[in-house]
Design an enzyme around this catalytic site. Structure first.
Site, mmCIF file in Angstrom:
data_model
loop_
_atom_site.group_PDB
_atom_site.id
_atom_site.type_symbol
_atom_site.label_atom_id
_atom_site.label_comp_id
_atom_site.label_asym_id
_atom_site.label_seq_id
_atom_site.Cartn_x
_atom_site.Cartn_y
_atom_site.Cartn_z
ATOM 1 N N CYS A 131 -0.778 -16.799 -14.872
ATOM 2 C CA CYS A 131 -1.100 -15.370 -14.914
ATOM 3 C C CYS A 131 0.065 -14.583 -14.332
ATOM 4 O O CYS A 131 0.116 -14.354 -13.120
ATOM 5 C CB CYS A 131 -2.398 -15.074 -14.167
ATOM 6 S SG CYS A 131 -2.805 -13.316 -14.228
ATOM 7 N N CYS A 134 -0.861 -11.455 -12.403
ATOM 8 C CA CYS A 134 -1.512 -11.671 -11.097
ATOM 9 C C CYS A 134 -0.482 -12.105 -10.048
ATOM 10 O O CYS A 134 -0.605 -11.753 -8.876
ATOM 11 C CB CYS A 134 -2.559 -12.775 -11.138
ATOM 12 S SG CYS A 134 -3.637 -12.772 -12.538
ATOM 13 N N ASP A 135 0.481 -12.937 -10.460
ATOM 14 C CA ASP A 135 1.325 -13.615 -9.476
ATOM 15 C C ASP A 135 2.743 -13.073 -9.353
ATOM 16 O O ASP A 135 3.486 -13.482 -8.467
ATOM 17 C CB ASP A 135 1.381 -15.115 -9.804
ATOM 18 C CG ASP A 135 -0.005 -15.745 -9.730
ATOM 19 O OD1 ASP A 135 -0.787 -15.313 -8.859
ATOM 20 O OD2 ASP A 135 -0.321 -16.625 -10.535
#
Ligand code: NAP
Length: 319
Positions: A131, A134-135
């Site tokens: 992701c 997200c990261d």
């Protein structure tokens, strides 16, 4: 016994529950991860009514809307299995609990696809993630690779470019399938290098990721030194419960549904990324639209005592 069990806490699951609640159906809405893949969208710019909204914020709004109905019981849990029983279905939770419902809507979404190259498993969580949006923020000032050419990869590269020193966007073809909107956002960043017509053949590292190996050298380099690899090569439908129930899947492994979102098993309906509906165009709007149709079909099914004609009997569930 509930009127309907909806499995999945993504855009499709929440929307289905909003509709079933308004049909006054006693609804059990269950899923493992609140928001599903929707929470991985850093920026959603195509949900009508919100010019721009973060995926987690949009999913929170969906959840609040679903939870506002007394007809909806929300539960975060893993369902191991759903079995057919007289008059409906029984869900078995991982905890050992069970719940019964007259009908089921499968809105189980999809799971991120893996590349299947050496080093991928070994460095999962040690620089390999699935992701980018997200990261990316853990890689401030670092060098990262994003693999893929769809919306997830190109959006991920655009987000990563805001914080990383350098982003390699590695895609196996010369053209992107991502929306031109995202491609343009990446093209204007001078810290993004397009690595096209190349595949990652290995992820290298020691304690954590140190580089990716390409099948063809890029400017003389076969190994690109990177601190992180975001693998965004699509997703596969989460059909375990559907298979166990005996639902037919299409040739690509998606849950087969008709225009009324009925599966081949009477009383079981589908919505969202798990299905083969909407030409496989996995979007918030298509998930929500399919979920509304599925809920309407559940209502028709229950109000006709299951005599709605079944799979392929007519788009609107009428006989
Ligand atoms: P996707 O559209 O299926 O794209 C997957 C990408 O990975 C493709 O470019 C594909 O290459 C590549 N790929 C697949 N297998 C590969 C392999 N083994 N090795 C190398 N590359 C591989 O998946 P997605 O980007 O995750 O998007 C999924 C759905 O979510 C789409 O409907 C998308 O529109 C939607 N989405 C929307 C947004 C948004 O609107 N903001 C954001 C994210 C996702 P090829 O192109 O060569 O097939």
């Amino acid at each position: 016994m509930f009127d309907v069990l909806i499995v999945g806490l993504g855009a499709a699951g929440y929307t289905a529950s909003i509709y079933t609640a308004r049909y006054k159906l006693k609804t059990l809405l269950v899923g493992l991860e609140e928001g599903g893949l929707g929470i991985t969208a850093a920026e959603v710019g195509n949900w009508p009514g919100d010019i721009e909204i973060r995926g987690p914020d949009l999913m929170e709004k969906f959840k609040k809307h679903a939870a506002s109905f007394s007809e909806v019981t929300l539960k975060t849990a893993r369902i191991e299995k759903i079995e057919k029983i007289t008059g409906g279905f029984r869900a078995h939770f991982q905890s050992g609990e069970t719940a019964e419902a007259k009908t089921v809507i499968l809105a189980t979404g999809s799971n991120k696809r893996h590349l299947g190259v050496p080093g991928e498993k070994e460095f999962a969580g040690k620089g390999v993630t699935y992701c980018a949006t997200c990261d990316a923020f853990f890689y401030r000032g670092k060098t990262v690779a994003v693999v893929g050419g769809g919306d997830s990869a190109v959006e991920g590269a655009a987000i990563a470019a805001q914080v990383a020193k350098r982003v390699y966007l590695i895609h196996r073809r010369g053209d992107f399938r991502a929306e031109p909107y995202w491609v343009d956002k990446v093209k204007v960043r001078d810290n993004v290098t397009f690595v096209l017509e190349r595949n990652v053949t290995e992820i290298l590292g020691d304690q954590k990721v140190t580089g990716v190996k390409l099948d063809k050298p890029m400017e003389g380099q076969e190994i690109l030194p990177v601190d992180g690899v975001f693998i965004e090569v699509g997703a596969t439908p989460a059909t375990e419960l559907a298979k166990e129930l005996g639902c037919v899947l299409d040739a690509r492994g998606f849950l087969q549904v008709d225009a009324a979102m009925r599966t081949t098993v009477p009383g079981v309906f589908g919505a969202g990324d798990v299905t083969n509906a909407s030409n496989h165009f996995a979007q918030f709007v298509t998930a929500a639209g399919e979920a509304g149709v599925a809920a309407n079909s559940v209502f028709n099914h229950l109000s006709t005592g299951g005599m709605d004609g079944g799979y392929m009997s007519g788009g609107n569930g009428s006989m």
